[in-house]
Design a protein around this motif. Sequence first.
Motif, PDB file in Angstrom:
ATOM      1  N   ALA A  31       8.540   2.281  -2.069  1.00 52.22           N
ATOM      2  CA  ALA A  31       7.218   2.261  -2.693  1.00 52.22           C
ATOM      3  C   ALA A  31       6.117   2.371  -1.639  1.00 52.22           C
ATOM      4  N   ASN A  32       6.278   1.657  -0.545  1.00 56.29           N
ATOM      5  CA  ASN A  32       5.294   1.708   0.537  1.00 56.29           C
ATOM      6  C   ASN A  32       5.238   3.101   1.157  1.00 56.29           C
ATOM      7  N   ASP A  33       6.398   3.709   1.374  1.00 53.40           N
ATOM      8  CA  ASP A  33       6.446   5.064   1.925  1.00 53.40           C
ATOM      9  C   ASP A  33       5.755   6.053   0.995  1.00 53.40           C
ATOM     10  N   THR A  34       6.013   5.922  -0.312  1.00 50.46           N
ATOM     11  CA  THR A  34       5.397   6.809  -1.299  1.00 50.46           C
ATOM     12  C   THR A  34       3.888   6.645  -1.299  1.00 50.46           C
ATOM     13  N   PHE A  35       3.439   5.401  -1.301  1.00 47.40           N
ATOM     14  CA  PHE A  35       2.006   5.122  -1.316  1.00 47.40           C
ATOM     15  C   PHE A  35       1.332   5.698  -0.072  1.00 47.40           C
ATOM     16  N   MET A  36       1.916   5.465   1.092  1.00 49.10           N
ATOM     17  CA  MET A  36       1.323   5.962   2.330  1.00 49.10           C
ATOM     18  C   MET A  36       1.312   7.494   2.365  1.00 49.10           C
ATOM     19  N   THR A  37       2.342   8.121   1.815  1.00 51.82           N
ATOM     20  CA  THR A  37       2.384   9.580   1.759  1.00 51.82           C
ATOM     21  C   THR A  37       1.264  10.115   0.879  1.00 51.82           C
ATOM     22  N   ILE A  38       1.064   9.485  -0.275  1.00 51.76           N
ATOM     23  CA  ILE A  38      -0.015   9.904  -1.176  1.00 51.76           C
ATOM     24  C   ILE A  38      -1.368   9.736  -0.494  1.00 51.76           C
ATOM     25  N   VAL A  39      -1.582   8.600   0.135  1.00 49.54           N
ATOM     26  CA  VAL A  39      -2.858   8.331   0.791  1.00 49.54           C
ATOM     27  C   VAL A  39      -3.130   9.357   1.894  1.00 49.54           C
ATOM     28  N   GLN A  40      -2.139   9.653   2.715  1.00 48.05           N
ATOM     29  CA  GLN A  40      -2.326  10.622   3.791  1.00 48.05           C
ATOM     30  C   GLN A  40      -2.568  12.031   3.237  1.00 48.05           C
ATOM     31  N   THR A  41      -1.881  12.381   2.149  1.00 46.95           N
ATOM     32  CA  THR A  41      -2.034  13.706   1.560  1.00 46.95           C
ATOM     33  C   THR A  41      -3.413  13.887   0.955  1.00 46.95           C
ATOM     34  N   VAL A  42      -3.871  12.914   0.166  1.00 50.57           N
ATOM     35  CA  VAL A  42      -5.195  13.062  -0.454  1.00 50.57           C
ATOM     36  C   VAL A  42      -6.295  13.055   0.608  1.00 50.57           C
ATOM     37  N   ARG A  43      -6.089  12.322   1.680  1.00 48.49           N
ATOM     38  CA  ARG A  43      -7.071  12.319   2.773  1.00 48.49           C
ATOM     39  C   ARG A  43      -7.196  13.722   3.361  1.00 48.49           C
ATOM     40  N   LYS A  44      -6.064  14.396   3.568  1.00 45.58           N
ATOM     41  CA  LYS A  44      -6.090  15.754   4.118  1.00 45.58           C
ATOM     42  C   LYS A  44      -6.724  16.745   3.151  1.00 45.58           C
ATOM     43  N   LEU A  45      -6.630  16.449   1.853  1.00 46.84           N
ATOM     44  CA  LEU A  45      -7.188  17.340   0.838  1.00 46.84           C
ATOM     45  C   LEU A  45      -8.616  16.962   0.453  1.00 46.84           C
ATOM     46  N   SER A  46      -9.186  15.956   1.112  1.00 44.43           N
ATOM     47  CA  SER A  46     -10.550  15.476   0.849  1.00 44.43           C
ATOM     48  C   SER A  46     -10.723  14.998  -0.592  1.00 44.43           C
ATOM     49  N   VAL A  47      -9.739  14.243  -1.062  1.00 43.98           N
ATOM     50  CA  VAL A  47      -9.765  13.652  -2.405  1.00 43.98           C
ATOM     51  C   VAL A  47      -9.751  12.137  -2.240  1.00 43.98           C
ATOM     52  N   SER A  48     -10.425  11.439  -3.133  1.00 46.96           N
ATOM     53  CA  SER A  48     -10.434   9.977  -3.080  1.00 46.96           C
ATOM     54  C   SER A  48      -9.057   9.443  -3.488  1.00 46.96           C
ATOM     55  N   ALA A  49      -8.433   8.683  -2.595  1.00 47.08           N
ATOM     56  CA  ALA A  49      -7.119   8.100  -2.901  1.00 47.08           C
ATOM     57  C   ALA A  49      -7.232   7.146  -4.085  1.00 47.08           C
ATOM     58  N   TYR A  50      -8.286   6.344  -4.105  1.00 43.88           N
ATOM     59  CA  TYR A  50      -8.482   5.389  -5.202  1.00 43.88           C
ATOM     60  C   TYR A  50      -8.586   6.116  -6.532  1.00 43.88           C
ATOM     61  N   ASP A  51      -9.430   7.146  -6.588  1.00 43.46           N
ATOM     62  CA  ASP A  51      -9.609   7.887  -7.842  1.00 43.46           C
ATOM     63  C   ASP A  51      -8.318   8.575  -8.277  1.00 43.46           C
ATOM     64  N   TYR A  52      -7.590   9.146  -7.316  1.00 43.47           N
ATOM     65  CA  TYR A  52      -6.351   9.850  -7.656  1.00 43.47           C
ATOM     66  C   TYR A  52      -5.294   8.885  -8.199  1.00 43.47           C
ATOM     67  N   ILE A  53      -5.100   7.769  -7.504  1.00 37.98           N
ATOM     68  CA  ILE A  53      -4.086   6.810  -7.950  1.00 37.98           C
ATOM     69  C   ILE A  53      -4.481   6.189  -9.281  1.00 37.98           C
ATOM     70  N   LEU A  54      -5.761   5.866  -9.456  1.00 44.99           N
ATOM     71  CA  LEU A  54      -6.226   5.330 -10.739  1.00 44.99           C
ATOM     72  C   LEU A  54      -5.997   6.336 -11.865  1.00 44.99           C
ATOM     73  N   ASP A  55      -6.262   7.599 -11.595  1.00 44.91           N
ATOM     74  CA  ASP A  55      -6.045   8.653 -12.588  1.00 44.91           C
ATOM     75  C   ASP A  55      -4.584   8.715 -13.014  1.00 44.91           C
ATOM     76  N   ARG A  56      -3.674   8.593 -12.051  1.00 40.01           N
ATOM     77  CA  ARG A  56      -2.247   8.670 -12.371  1.00 40.01           C
ATOM     78  C   ARG A  56      -1.727   7.387 -13.025  1.00 40.01           C
ATOM     79  N   VAL A  57      -2.132   6.231 -12.505  1.00 42.96           N
ATOM     80  CA  VAL A  57      -1.646   4.954 -13.053  1.00 42.96           C
ATOM     81  C   VAL A  57      -2.165   4.736 -14.470  1.00 42.96           C
ATOM     82  N   SER A  58      -3.411   5.138 -14.728  1.00 36.69           N
ATOM     83  CA  SER A  58      -3.986   4.976 -16.071  1.00 36.69           C
ATOM     84  C   SER A  58      -3.472   6.035 -17.036  1.00 36.69           C
ATOM     85  N   ASN A  59      -2.699   6.986 -16.517  1.00 38.73           N
ATOM     86  CA  ASN A  59      -2.087   8.056 -17.319  1.00 38.73           C
ATOM     87  C   ASN A  59      -3.126   8.998 -17.925  1.00 38.73           C
ATOM     88  N   ARG A  60      -4.315   9.078 -17.319  1.00 34.85           N
ATOM     89  CA  ARG A  60      -5.339  10.015 -17.779  1.00 34.85           C
ATOM     90  C   ARG A  60      -5.002  11.436 -17.349  1.00 34.85           C
TER      91      ARG A  60
END
Length: 77
Positions: A31-60
């Motif tokens: 889980a930690n590896d997955t989370f860190m991978t997502i955070v590093q990827t969205v950072r490289k893509l100039s996307v907010s990690a918080y907004d992206y994870i919230l979007d996915r967790v809330s199933n929006r």
Amino acid sequence: MHNNGAELGARAKVRKRDVSLQSVTDEGTRANDTFMTIVQTVRKLSVSAYDYILDRVSNRCEMISLAKLIQEKSALN
């Protein structure tokens, strides 16, 4: 200083691991590896990690998937 992206990603993961004193279970490690991978990827893509994870967790799923963002960015280069 260096500009090796893979090295910088690995360094962030190692620093997080050192601060957190490891995880207790294999599931926690994955889980930690997955989370860190997502955070590093969205950072490289100039996307907010918080907004992206919230979007996915809330199933929006209103934001574009990371796979599509990566494809779009690579097509531009």
